[in-house]
Enzyme design. Structure first.
Site, PDB file in Angstrom:
ATOM      1  N   LYS A   1       0.787  -1.371  -0.314  1.00  0.00           N
ATOM      2  CA  LYS A   1       0.017   0.315  -0.237  1.00  0.00           C
ATOM      3  C   LYS A   1       0.679   0.948   0.423  1.00  0.00           C
ATOM      4  CE  LYS A   1      -2.787   2.497   3.657  1.00  0.00           C
ATOM      5  NZ  LYS A   1      -1.328   3.521   4.524  1.00  0.00           N
ATOM      6  N   ASN A   2       1.799   1.419   1.151  1.00  0.00           N
ATOM      7  CA  ASN A   2       2.287   2.709   1.324  1.00  0.00           C
ATOM      8  C   ASN A   2       3.504   2.983  -0.300  1.00  0.00           C
ATOM      9  OD1 ASN A   2       1.413   2.935   3.175  1.00  0.00           O
ATOM     10  ND2 ASN A   2       2.315   3.095   4.932  1.00  0.00           N
TER      11      ASN A   2
ATOM     12  N   CYS B   1      -5.143   8.225   8.782  1.00  0.00           N
ATOM     13  CA  CYS B   1      -5.681   8.046  10.275  1.00  0.00           C
ATOM     14  C   CYS B   1      -4.858   9.371  10.802  1.00  0.00           C
ATOM     15  CB  CYS B   1      -4.520   6.922   9.926  1.00  0.00           C
ATOM     16  SG  CYS B   1      -5.440   5.719   9.457  1.00  0.00           S
TER      17      CYS B   1
ATOM     18  N   ASP C   1       3.545   0.888  12.554  1.00  0.00           N
ATOM     19  CA  ASP C   1       2.250   0.417  11.762  1.00  0.00           C
ATOM     20  C   ASP C   1       1.326  -1.042  11.826  1.00  0.00           C
ATOM     21  OD1 ASP C   1       2.064   2.437  10.979  1.00  0.00           O
ATOM     22  OD2 ASP C   1       3.063   1.927   8.591  1.00  0.00           O
TER      23      ASP C   1
ATOM     24  N   ARG D   1      -9.240   0.582   3.554  1.00  0.00           N
ATOM     25  CA  ARG D   1      -8.268   1.590   2.703  1.00  0.00           C
ATOM     26  C   ARG D   1      -7.529   0.733   2.534  1.00  0.00           C
ATOM     27  NH1 ARG D   1      -6.692   5.975   6.280  1.00  0.00           N
ATOM     28  NH2 ARG D   1      -5.469   6.034   5.106  1.00  0.00           N
TER      29      ARG D   1
ATOM     30  N   ARG E   1       0.477  15.721  12.690  1.00  0.00           N
ATOM     31  CA  ARG E   1       0.661  14.781  11.728  1.00  0.00           C
ATOM     32  C   ARG E   1       1.118  15.832  10.792  1.00  0.00           C
ATOM     33  NH1 ARG E   1      -1.835   9.582   8.954  1.00  0.00           N
ATOM     34  NH2 ARG E   1       0.576   9.412   8.491  1.00  0.00           N
ATOM     35  N   PRO E   2       2.459  16.618  11.291  1.00  0.00           N
ATOM     36  CA  PRO E   2       2.645  18.145  10.741  1.00  0.00           C
ATOM     37  C   PRO E   2       3.627  17.834   8.931  1.00  0.00           C
ATOM     38  CG  PRO E   2       4.317  17.510  13.032  1.00  0.00           C
ATOM     39  CD  PRO E   2       3.240  16.388  12.918  1.00  0.00           C
ATOM     40  N   ILE E   3       3.755  18.883   8.088  1.00  0.00           N
ATOM     41  CA  ILE E   3       4.050  18.748   7.057  1.00  0.00           C
ATOM     42  C   ILE E   3       5.118  19.785   7.037  1.00  0.00           C
ATOM     43  CG2 ILE E   3       1.992  17.326   5.819  1.00  0.00           C
ATOM     44  CD1 ILE E   3       1.646  20.153   4.985  1.00  0.00           C
ATOM     45  N   ASP E   4       6.234  19.661   8.257  1.00  0.00           N
ATOM     46  CA  ASP E   4       7.288  20.696   8.072  1.00  0.00           C
ATOM     47  C   ASP E   4       8.170  20.301   7.224  1.00  0.00           C
ATOM     48  OD1 ASP E   4       7.155  19.629  11.203  1.00  0.00           O
ATOM     49  OD2 ASP E   4       9.181  20.473  10.917  1.00  0.00           O
ATOM     50  N   GLN E   5       8.601  19.386   7.249  1.00  0.00           N
ATOM     51  CA  GLN E   5       9.557  18.997   6.560  1.00  0.00           C
ATOM     52  C   GLN E   5       9.575  18.757   4.996  1.00  0.00           C
ATOM     53  OE1 GLN E   5      12.986  18.891   8.518  1.00  0.00           O
ATOM     54  NE2 GLN E   5      11.151  19.631   9.525  1.00  0.00           N
TER      55      GLN E   5
END
Ligand code: EPU
Length: 437
Positions: free
Chosen positions: A22-23, A120, A310, A402, A125-129
């Site tokens: 999936k990932n 999920c 996971d 999912r 769940r930051p996206i700063d990077q």
């Protein structure tokens, strides 16, 4: 609503075929936007997350041709930014991986827009990077009104050196995709090393990119002018395989987990061996057998090659069935213990303190009506239901679907008594008052 009804107690026996990862799929499908020409993707998992992304690409102007259950031919030659619409945002809000569309659109068009991702809920769940990396490549990135908008300052991206402050799968992937056609060389340091990072690099390289070092903590990308079409087969899903391994550990029995890369499962196999589960490795399968009692152990989740976060809910469930006290430390997410409340309804004895869970094994779990709080939490309650006495009803199964292809059919083939039924949710008003309290 559809739910799973499980009558527990059957040991699992037989062979299960693991689907594509999936990932990896949710990274490779958006990355195909970078390709002018036909990408034939093989071993794609049939799950709702891949379906959602293929629909997004199709709304954007891609041609998507289904060849068979696991093979799709994708041609993104005619994808256009002006095709972005509300129909697309309704889909991108549902999934996490929609942020890879930003890296891919930036790489192909020098501009990008998408909604903030869904997925999920494990706390922040930051996206700063992601933003740091794309900005370093020469883009202005803004988050406003629930959207991420990005534009290359001089029309296209430029290679540079990027150090990630946090080991992030998503940021590593987004930057790799964007940098594939950036001018010059990009070096990304402190990157994630998960198998799907290597798979994405192999996909990009087979389409003409020059990505080196994936699987180590430094990735070097020499930008190429453009990517061309080709054929690529995805790796098998490490976490789906681990989930079936955990299910056999919980129920007992013996199962051949086929179409896997055993090396990717080392961290899971080692933990299960500590718990008295026998694992035998072949070239592309593992045999999992559990006859005796399960032993307690301690688990700490970490980025690959550590024990995967996971798999934390699934292994936590197995530990509920082991003798003695086990301790889990969640090293990646702030809030990944929502499944515990559900397991408690089945008689599990677990205390949580911050990122640590203390699990006291019980003689048996008992069937109950429980929710799939998210994808892996859902897998955990299915495993608990398979091992429990009596009947378990699992609600909110859309989360499970999912990421797990045909989980009901695969478990039935192993002898589990599980079916998907359409019945109303248990109305809380009909429960006796002493339960409602
Ligand atoms: N983080 C930051 N800043 C960022 C990005 C991440 O601080 O910009 C932090 C996160 O808060 C977290 C850690 O870094 O504490 C790791 O996050 P990462 O970016 O690696 O996670 P992700 O890319 O959002 C992917 C998988 C998750 C899996 C994690 C960790 C996809 C679509 N999702 O998420 O998979 O838990 O990596 O391995 O690939 C699942 O399949 O069930 C699932 C949730």
């Amino acid at each position: 609503m559809e739910k799973y009804v499980i009558r527990g107690g059957n040991p699992l026996r037989g062979t299960v075929d693991i689907s594509g990862a999936k990932n990896a799929a949710v990274a490779i499908i958006p990355a195909a936007i970078m390709v002018r020409g036909v990408c034939r993707l093989e071993n794609l998992p049939q799950i709702s997350d891949t379906d959602t992304l293929l629909r997004v690409l199709s709304y954007m102007g891609a041609s998507v041709r289904t060849i068979n259950r696991s093979t799709v031919e994708l041609d993104c030659t005619n994808v256009k930014l002006d095709s972005l619409s509300e129909d697309i945002w309704a889909l991108t809000r549902r999934i996490r991986a929609s942020y890879y569309l930003i890296g891919a659109m930036l790489g192909r068009f020098g501009a990008a827009c998408s909604t903030m991702p869904g997925g999920c809920n494990f706390g922040l769940r930051p996206i700063d990077q992601h933003i740091k990396g794309l900005t370093a490549l020469g883009a202005d990135v803004r988050v406003e009104g629930g959207f991420i908008r990005a534009a290359a300052r001089d029309g296209h991206l430029h290679g540079t050196k990027i150090y990630l402050d946090k080991v992030s799968v998503g940021a590593t992937i987004n930057i790799m995709i964007a940098a594939a056609t950036a001018e010059g060389v990009t070096v990304i340091e402190n990157v994630a090393r998960e198998p799907h990072i290597v798979d994405l690099a192999n996909f990009l390289n087979s389409m003409g990119a020059d990505v080196r070092g994936a699987g180590t903590d430094v990735i070097k990308i020499r930008g190429v002018k453009e990517l061309h079409g080709g054929t690529y087969a995805l790796i098998p899903d490490q976490i789906e395989a681990g989930t079936y391994m955990a299910a056999v550990a919980a129920t007992g029995g013996a199962v051949k987990i086929a179409n896997v890369i055993p090396k990717h499962l080392d961290c899971i196999s080692s933990k299960l061996r500590e718990m008295n589960v026998e694992i035998e490795e072949g070239d592309d399968y593992v045999l999992v057998r559990r006859e005796g009692d399960l032993r307690h152990t301690n688990v700490k989740t970490m980025p690959y090659p550590g024990f995967p976060t996971d798999m934390q809910p699934q292994i936590g469930t197995v530990l509920c069935c082991a003798s003695g006290l086990s301790v889990i430390t969640e090293g990646v997410w702030d809030n990944r213990y929502k499944y515990i409340e559900e397991l408690r309804k089945m008689g599990a004895q677990i205390q949580v303190d911050g990122r640590t869970a203390f699990i006291q094994g019980v003689d048996r779990l008992t069937g109950a009506t429980v929710r799939a709080c998210d994808l892996r939490a859902g897998a955990a309650v299915v495993i608990a239901g398979l091992a429990a006495d009596g009947v378990t009803r699992v609600e909110d199964i859309q989360y499970i679907e999912r990421g797990y292809q045909n989980i009901v059919g695969k478990l039935q083939a192993l002898g589990a008594d599980i079916k998907c039924v359409d019945e109303p949710d248990e109305p809380s008003a009909l429960r006796p008052a002493w339960i409602a309290g």
